[in-house]
Design an enzyme around this catalytic site. Structure first.
Site, mmCIF file in Angstrom:
data_model
loop_
_atom_site.group_PDB
_atom_site.id
_atom_site.type_symbol
_atom_site.label_atom_id
_atom_site.label_comp_id
_atom_site.label_asym_id
_atom_site.label_seq_id
_atom_site.Cartn_x
_atom_site.Cartn_y
_atom_site.Cartn_z
ATOM 1 N N TYR A 5 0.857 -1.123 -0.080
ATOM 2 C CA TYR A 5 -0.157 -0.016 0.029
ATOM 3 C C TYR A 5 0.854 1.203 -0.111
ATOM 4 O O TYR A 5 0.725 2.065 -0.868
ATOM 5 C CB TYR A 5 -0.841 -0.021 1.284
ATOM 6 C CG TYR A 5 -1.821 1.161 1.351
ATOM 7 C CD1 TYR A 5 -3.147 1.406 0.555
ATOM 8 C CD2 TYR A 5 -1.545 2.307 2.364
ATOM 9 C CE1 TYR A 5 -3.909 2.322 0.936
ATOM 10 C CE2 TYR A 5 -2.360 3.391 2.415
ATOM 11 C CZ TYR A 5 -3.487 3.223 1.614
ATOM 12 O OH TYR A 5 -4.400 4.464 1.748
ATOM 13 N N LYS A 15 1.033 4.014 -2.850
ATOM 14 C CA LYS A 15 0.592 5.417 -2.934
ATOM 15 C C LYS A 15 1.811 6.314 -3.185
ATOM 16 O O LYS A 15 1.591 7.623 -3.780
ATOM 17 C CB LYS A 15 0.073 5.703 -1.476
ATOM 18 C CG LYS A 15 -1.171 4.841 -1.164
ATOM 19 C CD LYS A 15 -2.169 5.333 -2.148
ATOM 20 C CE LYS A 15 -3.461 4.500 -1.836
ATOM 21 N NZ LYS A 15 -4.703 5.011 -2.763
ATOM 22 N N THR A 23 -13.883 7.404 6.889
ATOM 23 C CA THR A 23 -14.815 6.947 5.938
ATOM 24 C C THR A 23 -14.760 5.426 6.458
ATOM 25 O O THR A 23 -13.869 4.978 7.248
ATOM 26 C CB THR A 23 -14.233 6.869 4.501
ATOM 27 O OG1 THR A 23 -12.801 6.373 4.395
ATOM 28 C CG2 THR A 23 -14.020 8.414 4.006
#
Length: 288
Positions: free
Chosen positions: A174, A178, A209
């Site tokens: 990840y 990014k 979120t």
């Protein structure tokens, strides 16, 4: 309705906030791999007066993204693209994170770079993790992230971690993805500029979120995420609306017409806190 088209790829919390903030009075194309979530948002926005078209997409498949881009361009000039699609370490395998967050974003840059209208702009959601991983990406890897064909990016050593625990492998993939997002957007800005358009990335911190909560509550990174929320300069979670406000600015060709190829950190001062030691990453320092 005929007008400039807004495309939102990924209809999670950030995508929904952007669609609602920027979608009034124009055609909006909502796209996602999750059909139930896509249909729910599209239906709700139509009932609230928005001109919404929904379109299924798998961002890891070039043909699928090309179909989406051509569909949007068939509705009118595509002047705003917000790519928010992504998976977090708590949600998917390292392989799937690479396919969606890394390859998928690069494919989207390619395909929407072919249809973006003069005066248009795109924003691509990266992450504070890309900044945390900045020093972990050497110059040769950065050059590959910038220029390699999109479908080849997943082979840049991200998945060759047989001796790394699965949680850490997902987090590392990840973070590299990014960082690659930030690099790829910068590299693509001149190409978009040839069409009279702009493109930038946004790197949120911990945002409240569903995805953000998944990460915040994940056992392997909980202490780090708790500090990133409680000890940042703002002293709170980010909100999807914070990110939508940044997207609104960067997509506005009056307010941001001279801004392209940059990454805007929207993290409440979290990275600054990491740099000074106020925000403690602990043993999960590379898993944000």
């Amino acid at each position: 309705m005929i007008g400039d088209v807004l495309v939102v790829v990924g209809v999670g919390g950030m995508g929904e906030a952007i669609a609602r903030r920027l979608g009034s009075g124009r055609p909006v194309v909502l796209a996602d791999h999750d059909d139930a979530r896509l249909q729910a948002l599209a239906s709700a926005m139509r009932r609230q007066g928005h001109d919404v078209r929904d379109h299924a997409v798998d961002v890891s498949d070039r043909g699928s993204v090309r179909d989406l881009a051509q569909f949007a361009a068939g509705l009118g000039p595509v002047t705003a693209v917000a790519h928010t699609a992504g998976l977090s370490p708590a949600q998917a395998s390292a392989e799937r994170i690479a396919a969606v967050d890394l390859v998928g974003m690069a494919i989207s840059l390619d395909e929407f770079g072919e249809v973006i209208a003069p005066g248009g702009a795109g924003i691509y959601i990266a992450s504070i993790a890309g900044h945390i991983f900045r020093d972990a990406v050497d110059s040769a890897t950065a050059a590959t992230f910038a220029t390699a064909p999109a479908e080849d990016l997943a082979e840049v050593g991200l998945l060759s971690m047989p001796d790394v625990p699965a949680d850490l492998a997902r987090a590392m993939t990840y973070g590299y993805a990014k960082r690659a997002n930030q690099i790829r957007v910068q590299a693509q800005a001149p190409r978009w500029g040839d069409r009279g358009a702009r493109v930038n990335s946004i790197s949120p911190g911990v945002v409240a979120t569903p995805m953000g909560w998944d990460e915040y509550e994940a056992e392997f990174a909980h202490d780090a995420y708790k500090s990133m929320v409680n000890d940042n300069a703002a002293g709170r979670f980010g909100t999807a609306e914070d990110v939508a406000a940044a997207a609104d600015f960067l997509l506005d060709n009056t307010k941001a017409s001279f801004i392209s190829g940059v990454d805007l950190l929207v993290d409440g001062g979290t990275l600054a806190g990491i740099g000074t030691g106020r925000v403690s990453m602990g043993p999960a320092e590379t898993s944000a």
